[in-house]
Motif scaffolding. Sequence first.
Motif, PDB file in Angstrom:
ATOM      1  N   ILE A 109     -66.914  38.613  63.052  1.00  0.00           N
ATOM      2  CA  ILE A 109     -66.887  37.597  62.829  1.00  0.00           C
ATOM      3  C   ILE A 109     -66.601  36.540  62.770  1.00  0.00           C
ATOM      4  N   SER A 110     -67.815  36.628  63.985  1.00  0.00           N
ATOM      5  CA  SER A 110     -68.710  34.831  63.252  1.00  0.00           C
ATOM      6  C   SER A 110     -69.177  34.718  62.480  1.00  0.00           C
ATOM      7  N   ASN A 111     -70.253  35.135  61.683  1.00  0.00           N
ATOM      8  CA  ASN A 111     -70.648  35.258  60.624  1.00  0.00           C
ATOM      9  C   ASN A 111     -69.753  35.266  59.286  1.00  0.00           C
ATOM     10  N   ALA A 112     -70.255  33.975  58.463  1.00  0.00           N
ATOM     11  CA  ALA A 112     -69.048  33.860  57.610  1.00  0.00           C
ATOM     12  C   ALA A 112     -69.280  34.978  56.443  1.00  0.00           C
ATOM     13  N   GLU A 113     -70.932  35.645  55.426  1.00  0.00           N
ATOM     14  CA  GLU A 113     -70.478  36.773  55.521  1.00  0.00           C
ATOM     15  C   GLU A 113     -69.855  37.959  55.430  1.00  0.00           C
ATOM     16  N   ASP A 114     -69.796  38.139  57.016  1.00  0.00           N
ATOM     17  CA  ASP A 114     -68.590  39.232  57.183  1.00  0.00           C
ATOM     18  C   ASP A 114     -67.885  39.539  57.367  1.00  0.00           C
ATOM     19  N   ARG A 115     -67.801  37.617  57.418  1.00  0.00           N
ATOM     20  CA  ARG A 115     -65.467  37.388  57.331  1.00  0.00           C
ATOM     21  C   ARG A 115     -65.029  37.794  56.421  1.00  0.00           C
ATOM     22  N   GLN A 116     -66.164  37.111  55.005  1.00  0.00           N
ATOM     23  CA  GLN A 116     -65.523  37.345  53.677  1.00  0.00           C
ATOM     24  C   GLN A 116     -65.451  38.780  53.735  1.00  0.00           C
ATOM     25  N   MET A 117     -65.770  39.807  53.975  1.00  0.00           N
ATOM     26  CA  MET A 117     -65.856  40.981  53.494  1.00  0.00           C
ATOM     27  C   MET A 117     -64.969  41.465  54.566  1.00  0.00           C
ATOM     28  N   LEU A 118     -64.197  41.254  56.235  1.00  0.00           N
ATOM     29  CA  LEU A 118     -63.419  41.707  57.214  1.00  0.00           C
ATOM     30  C   LEU A 118     -62.133  41.621  56.932  1.00  0.00           C
ATOM     31  N   CYS A 119     -62.077  40.138  55.938  1.00  0.00           N
ATOM     32  CA  CYS A 119     -60.712  39.483  55.776  1.00  0.00           C
ATOM     33  C   CYS A 119     -60.300  39.625  54.104  1.00  0.00           C
ATOM     34  N   ASP A 120     -60.828  40.566  53.100  1.00  0.00           N
ATOM     35  CA  ASP A 120     -60.621  40.272  51.857  1.00  0.00           C
ATOM     36  C   ASP A 120     -60.045  41.800  52.052  1.00  0.00           C
ATOM     37  N   PRO A 121     -59.199  41.958  51.127  1.00  0.00           N
ATOM     38  CA  PRO A 121     -58.352  43.388  50.757  1.00  0.00           C
ATOM     39  C   PRO A 121     -59.317  44.269  50.105  1.00  0.00           C
ATOM     40  N   ASP A 122     -59.938  44.037  49.464  1.00  0.00           N
ATOM     41  CA  ASP A 122     -60.206  45.281  48.739  1.00  0.00           C
ATOM     42  C   ASP A 122     -62.115  45.475  49.586  1.00  0.00           C
ATOM     43  N   LYS A 123     -62.044  44.430  50.049  1.00  0.00           N
ATOM     44  CA  LYS A 123     -63.383  45.035  50.540  1.00  0.00           C
ATOM     45  C   LYS A 123     -62.860  45.848  51.861  1.00  0.00           C
ATOM     46  N   GLN A 124     -62.045  45.637  52.484  1.00  0.00           N
ATOM     47  CA  GLN A 124     -61.381  46.585  53.565  1.00  0.00           C
ATOM     48  C   GLN A 124     -61.038  47.803  53.559  1.00  0.00           C
ATOM     49  N   THR A 125     -60.905  48.093  52.579  1.00  0.00           N
ATOM     50  CA  THR A 125     -60.462  49.630  51.604  1.00  0.00           C
ATOM     51  C   THR A 125     -62.151  49.873  51.290  1.00  0.00           C
ATOM     52  N   GLU A 126     -63.285  49.747  50.986  1.00  0.00           N
ATOM     53  CA  GLU A 126     -64.268  49.540  50.683  1.00  0.00           C
ATOM     54  C   GLU A 126     -65.155  49.730  52.203  1.00  0.00           C
ATOM     55  N   ILE A 127     -65.096  49.470  52.870  1.00  0.00           N
ATOM     56  CA  ILE A 127     -65.518  49.349  54.410  1.00  0.00           C
ATOM     57  C   ILE A 127     -64.600  50.905  54.836  1.00  0.00           C
ATOM     58  N   ALA A 128     -62.778  50.895  54.610  1.00  0.00           N
ATOM     59  CA  ALA A 128     -62.166  52.097  54.951  1.00  0.00           C
ATOM     60  C   ALA A 128     -63.170  53.345  53.828  1.00  0.00           C
TER      61      ALA A 128
END
Length: 235
Positions: A202-221
């Motif tokens: 969460i401290s990294n801007a690039e990761d944070r964008q993925m962790l907070c974006d609903p579509d990216k959250q789905t991709e992670i899941a």
Amino acid sequence: MRLTMKPFMLFILAIILALSCPLQVIAAEPNESPPDASKNIFAHPVIVIDVGHGGIDGGTSHQDLLEKNINLEIGTRLYLILQKLGIPSVLNRNGDYALSEENHWLNNKSRHRKDLAQRRQLTEEIPTELLVSLHVNWNKNRARRGPVVLYKEEGRSILLAALIQNSLNKLYGTSREIQSGKPFYLLRRVNQPAVIVETGFISNAEDRQMLCDPDKQTEIARSIAGALQNYLSVL
């Protein structure tokens, strides 16, 4: 959904199967007297999705972003994807509350210990195939990024961690390796194969964008679900 296993993953699997590592049953710690868990409503073993933190325990953070909320978003998506794949699973929390509030049996004043004990107890109350604990990382070095999967010191857990790490590395474009989770309570106390998945920093801007974006959250899941499906297909 099915992921292609690289040669080194097949090599890991061959070693694990050759060793045939047994599960070690760990006795309850002093003062832990969980209730009778002899009856349950589940006919078959399930995947327990441990949604890290909750309630008063927000986990790590960045400004107004809290780890507990990210964990719940990804965990809920993972649960729904597994259901569609026909893989039985449960969430240990589906809202913003601390599991320590449900623990009325452990004689311990530590909220943190009661929370962890309650998470472990669920794997004893229902037939559990494996446990996946979802978390978010933080580091003072803001350049540090990427998913990190920690494994229980047991053969099947190592395989599970490697599959998830490989799948998430592809999504993030990273090359991180799995790490031992020996210091962590859940990975020491849960009897079944278990891993902790740090889905990003969460401290990294690039990761944070993925962790907070609903579509990216789905991709992670989906990446985690694909790895779980692969794991179940080879064991």
